[in-house]
Design a protein around this motif. Structure first.
Motif, PDB file in Angstrom:
ATOM      1  N   VAL A 245       0.853  -1.199   0.000  1.00 17.80           N
ATOM      2  CA  VAL A 245       0.000   0.000   0.000  1.00 17.80           C
ATOM      3  C   VAL A 245       0.884   1.242   0.000  1.00 17.80           C
ATOM      4  O   VAL A 245       2.008   1.214   0.499  1.00 17.80           O
ATOM      5  N   PHE A 246       0.359   2.330  -0.549  1.00 19.33           N
ATOM      6  CA  PHE A 246       1.166   3.518  -0.810  1.00 19.33           C
ATOM      7  C   PHE A 246       0.334   4.768  -0.572  1.00 19.33           C
ATOM      8  O   PHE A 246      -0.909   4.724  -0.621  1.00 19.33           O
ATOM      9  N   THR A 266       4.244  -4.889  -3.929  1.00 19.53           N
ATOM     10  CA  THR A 266       3.073  -5.535  -4.516  1.00 19.53           C
ATOM     11  C   THR A 266       2.016  -4.440  -4.646  1.00 19.53           C
ATOM     12  O   THR A 266       2.251  -3.292  -4.231  1.00 19.53           O
ATOM     13  N   PHE A 267       0.856  -4.764  -5.175  1.00 18.51           N
ATOM     14  CA  PHE A 267       0.021  -3.700  -5.718  1.00 18.51           C
ATOM     15  C   PHE A 267      -1.393  -3.722  -5.142  1.00 18.51           C
ATOM     16  O   PHE A 267      -2.360  -3.939  -5.847  1.00 18.51           O
ATOM     17  N   HIS A 268      -1.446  -3.502  -3.821  1.00 16.27           N
ATOM     18  CA  HIS A 268      -2.706  -3.541  -3.076  1.00 16.27           C
ATOM     19  C   HIS A 268      -3.432  -4.867  -3.354  1.00 16.27           C
ATOM     20  O   HIS A 268      -4.640  -4.877  -3.621  1.00 16.27           O
ATOM     21  N   THR A 269      -2.687  -5.944  -3.260  1.00 18.16           N
ATOM     22  CA  THR A 269      -3.211  -7.271  -3.577  1.00 18.16           C
ATOM     23  C   THR A 269      -3.020  -8.256  -2.421  1.00 18.16           C
ATOM     24  O   THR A 269      -3.193  -9.454  -2.600  1.00 18.16           O
ATOM     25  N   SER A 270      -2.668  -7.739  -1.224  1.00 16.61           N
ATOM     26  CA  SER A 270      -2.358  -8.679  -0.133  1.00 16.61           C
ATOM     27  C   SER A 270      -3.585  -9.454   0.320  1.00 16.61           C
ATOM     28  O   SER A 270      -3.480 -10.610   0.707  1.00 16.61           O
TER      29      SER A 270
ATOM     30  N   ALA B 121      -2.128  -5.443 -10.518  1.00 15.55           N
ATOM     31  CA  ALA B 121      -3.052  -5.802  -9.442  1.00 15.55           C
ATOM     32  C   ALA B 121      -3.880  -7.036  -9.786  1.00 15.55           C
ATOM     33  O   ALA B 121      -4.941  -7.253  -9.208  1.00 15.55           O
ATOM     34  N   SER B 122      -3.394  -7.866 -10.707  1.00 14.09           N
ATOM     35  CA  SER B 122      -4.113  -9.106 -11.021  1.00 14.09           C
ATOM     36  C   SER B 122      -4.178  -9.972  -9.760  1.00 14.09           C
ATOM     37  O   SER B 122      -3.286  -9.931  -8.922  1.00 14.09           O
ATOM     38  N   PRO B 123      -5.256 -10.734  -9.623  1.00 18.01           N
ATOM     39  CA  PRO B 123      -5.436 -11.476  -8.370  1.00 18.01           C
ATOM     40  C   PRO B 123      -4.409 -12.600  -8.200  1.00 18.01           C
ATOM     41  O   PRO B 123      -3.864 -13.113  -9.176  1.00 18.01           O
TER      42      PRO B 123
END
Lengths: 305, 305
Positions: A245-246, A266-270, B121-123
């Motif tokens: 997150v950013f 990573t891209f808000h995918t946790s 942001a792919s799952p």
């Protein structure tokens, strides 16, 4: 008869799950019937955009944990707002412990050795015996604490007031932030975006961590002083960081984070919101709504979570 | 008075731990006093090399789980051989679940996206609900099963006969190998090197796995038909593999594994023998030895573990 408007990128899938539950007395409205909706179920940013037209709104159920778009003090607060909780802990645990293991078990150095065709049998670390510090111990933090205990770790928790999680070995509050940080092997933030958490992970906190520590942020980007973090990583005052997150998302293409030393992004995918799981929350809360009971997971507009 | 010879690359550290326990009546011999040693504690390959000179040997405690060098049928078997068990399960769990999470949470694709400055942001996937198949369910397999249950997974076990682990949902034996493999998300081998396990992971077993499956080997390299595995990976009949053990170690520099598609290598490092932990096994077993009790973790030379 209660009326429901679904406002989501995955509206069709949510509608299917809600219809399958055959909720008594519920009418699901067609899209764009904003003014008739007593209940809204969906993403906070979409609800926020529709708010002026939602003139009959009594209850909004968010599909996300974070509801920042609806917390703007200029917006109406004349409805009940509930968020999604209890479903993200397991996914967050997979993410956090996956990256802790990537770090301890030297997975990237091992991959580099493979590419060099080099048999690198140097020892790796272990989670057992390490100390994890949690910034924030709500339902997600409690699940992270439970997983840490499973792997034989010591757990410290930093919270505003609460001391309710039995898997936290030691709690810290307010002025004890730097004592909390001293000696940690891993610092994980699950903090929401509130006025009290903004830039909490700043130069002082980062300087209080051992240089061998790893920082992971799965809460909100606003909790981190991004310049201070870059400085700590580039000067090796911190061994590594993993950010999901950013402050600004998507991360701007010119942001220094893309190439900061020892930083993984990573891209808000946790912890993705799986519609089936989130629909269960709505379905259970709907039963409470029609019974006149207190709803689960009510958001306090002032506190911010 | 029992005499002990320590035969290890880490002899000084083992000696320090054993001395600290002040074991009653134990004399620790200087290096090279082979013929006086009643007890030997150390690495199986070093014990094997010294075996002709160990004329007074009664008991050998291995610092490793695997004792292949001492199982050669041409060697003496006129002493008790015990191995190290019970200490590797936690480390193996960290390794196996670390790599399962690397795979599910797409950590390498995410890193590639970061290097391209791309917000991807792919799952990602999750361990929850997946099915793990264990080839071998001894003390290490049981710990893997316990960890799989913690993460909400279904567990199948393939064993010769035993069905003792309560965390295994379904057991399979002998002729049911392909039924065991059908539908698995992950196959993990913890098999020792015995005549019964050689090349068990061959073309038939690999073809019975779904193409989406991941294979991890933390047992012994001899359990795998390496050519069949390469073929399955290169033809995408298998999604990926992680190998810590090989038919020949160190892996020869010209071996195709170094560059096989979707294959990650580590270097017999999944569960290091930490001298402090292994010394505890020797110290406890020594008390049983002097009391005339049955030793723990006795190896059956015929069965091979």
């Amino acid at each position: 008869m209660p009326t429901l408007l679904i406002l989501s990128r995955n509206a069709a899938e949510y509608r299917r799950h809600v219809e399958a539950a055959r909720l008594p007395g519920l009418e699901i409205l067609p899209p764009d019937h904003f003014s008739e909706a007593e209940i809204v179920f969906g993403e906070p940013n979409l609800i926020c955009a529709a708010l002026p037209q939602l003139t009959a709104l009594q209850w909004a159920q968010s599909t996300w944990a974070g509801v920042e778009p609806l917390l703007n003090p200029d917006l109406r607060r004349d409805y009940q707002l509930t968020n999604a909780r209890g479903v993200f802990g397991g996914l967050m645990s997979e993410y956090v412990f996956g990256y802790l293991l990537l770090h301890e078990r030297k997975m990237l150095p091992r991959l580099a050795a493979q590419l060099r065709r080099t048999w690198d049998a140097s020892p790796t670390g272990t989670l057992r015996g390490k100390t994890l510090g949690l910034l924030g111990v709500g339902s997600i933090g409690a699940e992270l604490a439970r997983t840490a205990k499973f792997f034989g770790m010591t757990v410290r928790g930093f919270t505003r007031l609460s001391e309710t999680c039995p898997q936290v070995d030691q709690y810290f509050h307010g002025p004890d932030l730097l004592r909390f940080a001293a000696g940690l092997d891993y610092l994980v933030s699950v903090l929401p975006n509130t006025t009290a958490t903004r830039q909490l992970v700043g130069a002082n906190l980062l300087a209080a961590l051992p240089a061998s520590a790893l920082f992971i942020n799965v809460g909100r980007g606003s909790a981190v002083d991004e310049s201070a973090l870059i400085h700590a990583l580039e000067t090796e005052a911190l061994a590594g960081a993993v950010l999901d997150v950013f402050a600004e998302e998507p991360l701007p293409v010119e942001h220094p984070f893309w190439q900061t030393k020892n930083l993984l992004l990573t891209f808000h995918t946790s912890a993705p919101s799986f519609p089936l799981e989130i629909s269960k929350i709505f379905i259970e809360n709907y039963a409470r709504y029609v019974a006149g009971s207190a709803l689960w997971y009510c958001v306090d507009f002032e506190r911010g979570y």
